[in-house]
Enzyme design. Structure first.
Site, short mmCIF file in Angstrom:
data_model
loop_
_atom_site.label_atom_id
_atom_site.label_comp_id
_atom_site.label_asym_id
_atom_site.label_seq_id
_atom_site.Cartn_x
_atom_site.Cartn_y
_atom_site.Cartn_z
N ASP A 2 30.75 33.42 61.60
CA ASP A 2 31.34 32.30 62.32
C ASP A 2 31.27 32.58 63.82
O ASP A 2 30.89 33.67 64.24
CB ASP A 2 32.77 32.04 61.86
N ASP A 10 33.97 29.24 52.06
CA ASP A 10 34.44 30.61 52.31
C ASP A 10 35.93 30.58 52.53
O ASP A 10 36.49 29.55 52.93
CB ASP A 10 33.77 31.20 53.56
N CYS A 49 38.85 36.54 30.71
CA CYS A 49 37.96 37.01 31.76
C CYS A 49 37.17 38.22 31.29
O CYS A 49 37.71 39.10 30.62
CB CYS A 49 38.77 37.37 33.01
N CYS A 63 35.50 40.29 33.45
CA CYS A 63 35.22 41.18 34.58
C CYS A 63 35.59 42.62 34.24
O CYS A 63 36.32 42.89 33.28
CB CYS A 63 35.94 40.71 35.84
N CYS A 114 39.43 43.31 33.91
CA CYS A 114 40.09 42.82 32.70
C CYS A 114 39.63 43.56 31.44
O CYS A 114 40.36 43.62 30.45
CB CYS A 114 39.86 41.32 32.56
N HIS A 125 38.98 41.30 40.80
CA HIS A 125 39.22 40.25 39.82
C HIS A 125 39.22 38.87 40.48
O HIS A 125 38.59 37.93 39.96
CB HIS A 125 40.55 40.46 39.10
#
Length: 379
Positions: free
Chosen positions: A94, A268, A306, A308, A311, A337
């Site tokens: 940015d 974002d 989940c 991931c 998890c 996560h």
């Protein structure tokens, strides 16, 4: 040939959402997408290897903060931001404008730029369109942002009109000062608050300058969600269909879906990493605050739905223990996560667009997440 190219793949028949690919000098990524924020050339507690494992296609870094520490000259000497932080995928930076207006209480906006004080030590600083381009050219990001004014919400129409016109003039100066158009794409930022005629004018003025991409700024600054959606509905139709569209600073799950339905390609936000540090987690059934006492003996995963790494391997009780003890590893797990949740969510959004069912997906997700319930807890 522009450094940034948008390839349109499909439009969802049910909602009008876009599926596409953005091509950059450091690779391509599918859209709609969520970009993790690495303010200081790092996504807090995450390694570049973690981010690749999460399938992050692009990350964001902050011009203002890197200008102050370590300095854009040092990053340039290192070979640019990609080499400095060991990240070989796309980076967006940015312009620093938002930080100038949000972090500094003592600022003086003039035509040439903004005089303000360093939020760390109080030193006097000056940031202009030319300086913002100099810093970002040194950083070597794939996508740069034009220097704009980010007005507060709400703002009087007269103030907003003057601000939009100044942002347009600054955008012209950014284009003139940008000296690496062959390998860095510069996006213009549409402003105008909640005023439809000002958003339209801002979009038309910027589109006439032929930027390789466009952002919608000045949202997620305190306005209600319905105002954000309404602004997107009357703003995105004025943006080119063959250029990427970026909604700045938005990262709640409901807003990502609603933004995609209104033609946004890129998002974002620091939200998933910031709330992770406080033990707040995004799950398929809504918000979970793992610090709460009821999880002290809960040995189930954060989200049973989940897949991931967190998890699969760690319990709520263990993560609660780490967060309560202020152990960095706990923050690392909650951050991983939350980022997985949003990146996976956008993958599901893309799949729903492919199947022409994003409207149905939104309804199902909102019902499961609890957004349709009275007094639903959001972020």
């Amino acid at each position: 040939m522009s450094a940034i190219r948008y390839e349109h793949i499909k439009t969802c028949k049910q909602t009008g959402a876009r599926l596409g690919i953005v091509h950059t000098p450091h690779g391509s990524f599918e859209t709609p997408t969520f970009m993790p924020v690495g303010t200081m050339a790092t996504v807090k507690t995450m390694s570049p290897e973690d981010l690749k494992e999460l399938n992050a296609g692009i990350i964001l870094s902050n011009t203002y903060h890197l200008w102050l520490r370590p300095g854009h000259d040092i990053i340039k000497e290192a070979g640019g931001l990609h080499k400095f932080m060991n990240w070989d995928r796309p980076i967006l930076t940015d312009s620093g404008g938002f930080q100038v207006f949000s972090l500094s209480k003592f600022r003086n906006i003039q035509e040439e730029g903004v005089h303000f004080r360093n939020h760390i030590n109080g030193d006097k600083l000056f940031l202009s369109p030319e300086k913002a381009m100099e810093i970002q050219n040194a950083l070597g990001s794939d996508i740069m942002m034009a220097f704009d004014e980010c007005p507060p919400y709400p703002a009087e129409e007269k103030y907003m009109k003057d601000s939009v016109e100044r942002t347009t003039r600054w955008a012209e100066r950014c284009l003139q000062a940008h000296n690496r158009p062959e390998d860095q794409g510069l996006f213009g930022i549409v402003q105008g608050g909640e005023y439809e005629h000002l958003r339209r004018q801002s979009a038309k003025d910027l589109v006439s300058m032929d930027f390789p991409g466009y952002a919608v700024g000045g949202l997620s600054v305190g306005e209600p969600k319905d105002v954000m959606n309404r602004v997107l509905e009357f703003t995105t139709p004025w943006l080119p269909e063959d250029k990427p569209r970026y909604l700045m600073g938005v990262g709640s799950p409901d807003s990502l879906i609603d933004g995609a339905m209104r033609g946004i390609d890129m998002f974002d936000c620091v939200l998933p990493t910031r709330i992770a540090r406080n033990g707040t987690l995004m799950t398929s059934e809504g918000r979970l605050v793992v610090k709460n006492a009821k999880y002290a003996r809960d040995f189930s995963p954060i989200d049973p739905n989940c897949d991931c790494h967190v998890c699969k391997n760690y319990s709520r009780a263990y993560i609660r223990h780490l967060i309560k003890c202020e152990e960095t590893f706990g923050i690392r797990l909650t951050t991983y996560h939350n980022l997985h949740f949003l990146i996976n969510l956008m993958g599901n959004v893309r799949q729903a667009i492919k199947e022409d069912r994003l409207g149905d997906f939104r309804e199902e997700f909102f019902e499961q997440y609890g957004f349709n319930q009275p007094n639903a807890k959001n972020f």
